[in-house]
Design a protein around this motif. Structure first.
Motif, PDB file in Angstrom:
ATOM      1  N   GLN A 253       0.841  -1.181   0.000  1.00 45.64           N
ATOM      2  CA  GLN A 253       0.000   0.000   0.000  1.00 45.64           C
ATOM      3  C   GLN A 253       0.883   1.240   0.000  1.00 45.64           C
ATOM      4  N   PRO A 254       0.338   2.386  -0.381  1.00 46.01           N
ATOM      5  CA  PRO A 254       1.141   3.607  -0.439  1.00 46.01           C
ATOM      6  C   PRO A 254       1.815   3.909   0.898  1.00 46.01           C
ATOM      7  N   GLY A 255       3.049   4.355   0.813  1.00 42.96           N
ATOM      8  CA  GLY A 255       3.804   4.695   2.008  1.00 42.96           C
ATOM      9  C   GLY A 255       4.589   3.550   2.597  1.00 42.96           C
ATOM     10  N   LEU A 256       4.409   2.332   2.059  1.00 45.07           N
ATOM     11  CA  LEU A 256       5.152   1.166   2.525  1.00 45.07           C
ATOM     12  C   LEU A 256       6.017   0.626   1.400  1.00 45.07           C
ATOM     13  N   TYR A 257       7.178   0.057   1.761  1.00 44.05           N
ATOM     14  CA  TYR A 257       8.136  -0.402   0.762  1.00 44.05           C
ATOM     15  C   TYR A 257       8.702  -1.756   1.156  1.00 44.05           C
TER      16      TYR A 257
ATOM     17  N   ASN B 246      22.090 -10.317   1.065  1.00 45.44           N
ATOM     18  CA  ASN B 246      22.357 -11.432   1.973  1.00 45.44           C
ATOM     19  C   ASN B 246      21.328 -11.576   3.088  1.00 45.44           C
ATOM     20  N   ALA B 247      20.144 -11.053   2.896  1.00 46.96           N
ATOM     21  CA  ALA B 247      19.112 -11.163   3.921  1.00 46.96           C
ATOM     22  C   ALA B 247      17.751 -11.257   3.251  1.00 46.96           C
ATOM     23  N   ALA B 248      16.776 -11.747   4.009  1.00 47.85           N
ATOM     24  CA  ALA B 248      15.425 -11.867   3.475  1.00 47.85           C
ATOM     25  C   ALA B 248      14.851 -10.481   3.172  1.00 47.85           C
ATOM     26  N   MET B 249      13.967 -10.429   2.190  1.00 46.48           N
ATOM     27  CA  MET B 249      13.283  -9.183   1.855  1.00 46.48           C
ATOM     28  C   MET B 249      12.499  -8.686   3.064  1.00 46.48           C
ATOM     29  N   MET B 250      12.652  -7.406   3.378  1.00 49.32           N
ATOM     30  CA  MET B 250      11.854  -6.783   4.430  1.00 49.32           C
ATOM     31  C   MET B 250      10.571  -6.252   3.789  1.00 49.32           C
ATOM     32  N   LEU B 251       9.428  -6.648   4.312  1.00 48.25           N
ATOM     33  CA  LEU B 251       8.156  -6.351   3.662  1.00 48.25           C
ATOM     34  C   LEU B 251       7.426  -5.202   4.353  1.00 48.25           C
ATOM     35  N   ASP B 252       6.827  -4.343   3.525  1.00 50.19           N
ATOM     36  CA  ASP B 252       5.943  -3.272   3.990  1.00 50.19           C
ATOM     37  C   ASP B 252       6.561  -2.439   5.115  1.00 50.19           C
ATOM     38  N   VAL B 253       7.676  -1.811   4.783  1.00 49.88           N
ATOM     39  CA  VAL B 253       8.421  -1.011   5.756  1.00 49.88           C
ATOM     40  C   VAL B 253       8.137   0.477   5.501  1.00 49.88           C
ATOM     41  N   PRO B 254       7.718   1.226   6.516  1.00 52.49           N
ATOM     42  CA  PRO B 254       7.560   2.679   6.337  1.00 52.49           C
ATOM     43  C   PRO B 254       8.926   3.368   6.315  1.00 52.49           C
ATOM     44  N   VAL B 255       9.144   4.217   5.320  1.00 47.59           N
ATOM     45  CA  VAL B 255      10.436   4.873   5.117  1.00 47.59           C
ATOM     46  C   VAL B 255      10.238   6.378   5.123  1.00 47.59           C
ATOM     47  N   ARG B 256      11.098   7.064   5.854  1.00 50.37           N
ATOM     48  CA  ARG B 256      11.034   8.532   5.937  1.00 50.37           C
ATOM     49  C   ARG B 256      11.759   9.187   4.761  1.00 50.37           C
ATOM     50  N   TYR B 257      12.986   8.724   4.481  1.00 46.69           N
ATOM     51  CA  TYR B 257      13.782   9.292   3.395  1.00 46.69           C
ATOM     52  C   TYR B 257      14.505   8.177   2.641  1.00 46.69           C
ATOM     53  N   PHE B 258      14.799   8.456   1.376  1.00 44.31           N
ATOM     54  CA  PHE B 258      15.744   7.667   0.599  1.00 44.31           C
ATOM     55  C   PHE B 258      16.879   8.586   0.144  1.00 44.31           C
ATOM     56  N   ALA B 259      18.072   8.031  -0.005  1.00 41.45           N
ATOM     57  CA  ALA B 259      19.204   8.753  -0.587  1.00 41.45           C
ATOM     58  C   ALA B 259      19.876   7.802  -1.574  1.00 41.45           C
TER      59      ALA B 259
END
Length: 252
Positions: free
Chosen positions: A195-199, A205-218
């Motif tokens: 859903q919008p706002g989740l990534y 080398n690690a499992a995919m992290m699902l539906d994580v809220p993120v403040r910023y990307f660089a």
């Protein structure tokens, strides 16, 4: 001014007339330069800068508003915003214009839980490195610790990134430094969540992290192997990680 009146709010004064409204800024020049340095460093608000560097927001905003002298804090702000202390206080010396020649190493990537980034709290804990050719005033470096990022960057390699931005479609599918809402910082490749706002955040080398809220990307702009990662070190490489964790704890 004829037919004008003053509405005083903080150190800025709104000057209204029948033609238009002007903003008259009567703050001390040092406060104005502090705000300029913060904006050119890539922080849109004072709260963003205070939170990122672990400063007291109330104290910092008083310095930027000019209601409190900043001479005692000038050295700290100058290092954080990469300007000369003299410029911040008097306008003389190195200001925020021009390309940098060196870039600070601000954290250890892969050193915390889930490959999270540990940020330095003191000035110069991780040293500096020559700036990449396309570096801007916002460019920073992370030093990889351990093997959690093998396949992207190995132990001792350097990861460079630029301006932090609110999430946008261009970040998706690109390797980014991800500043999560829970204050963790990870190096991952983001994809759309459920859903919008989740990534969904992918790593090598690690499992995919699902539906994580993120403040910023660089965006990650450059990665240098250990051999080419020449340092201007001013820290003890054996310094215990717990001594330089941001705000006294890992970003976990």
């Amino acid at each position: 001014m004829h037919n004008a009146h003053y509405n005083v709010k903080s150190k800025r004064t709104s000057l209204t007339c029948f033609l238009h409204t002007m903003e008259y800024d009567d703050r001390p020049d040092a406060a104005k330069r502090l705000e300029k340095a913060r904006i050119l460093r890539g922080f849109k608000t004072a709260k963003d800068a205070a939170r990122f560097f672990g400063w007291s927001y109330e104290t910092y905003i008083q310095h930027e508003q000019g209601t409190r002298g900043l001479s005692r804090a000038a050295d700290r702000y100058a290092k954080a915003f990469r300007v000369g202390e003299g410029w911040l206080l008097t306008g003389e010396g190195d200001g925020p214009d021009g390309a940098p020649t060196t870039v600070p190493i601000v954290g250890l990537a892969g050193a915390g839980p889930e490959g999270s980034v540990l940020f330095a709290t003191g000035d110069g804990n991780y040293g500096e490195v020559p700036a990449p050719l396309d570096a801007s005033m916002n460019t920073e470096a992370l030093e990889v610790r351990g093997d959690s990022m093998r396949g992207l960057a190995n132990d001792g390699w350097l990861i460079f990134y630029d301006e932090k931005e609110a999430p946008r479609p261009e970040h998706l599918g690109e390797v980014c430094v991800c500043f999560l809402e829970d204050d963790r910082v990870l190096v991952k490749t983001p994809y759309p969540g459920s859903q919008p706002g989740l990534y969904h955040l992918e790593s090598v080398n690690a499992a995919m992290m699902l539906d994580v809220p993120v403040r910023y990307f660089a965006f990650v702009t450059d990665i240098k192997p250990r051999r080419s990662a020449q340092r201007f070190a001013n820290r003890n490489p054996e310094q215990p990680i717990q001594d330089v964790q941001r705000n006294g704890k890992a970003a976990s």
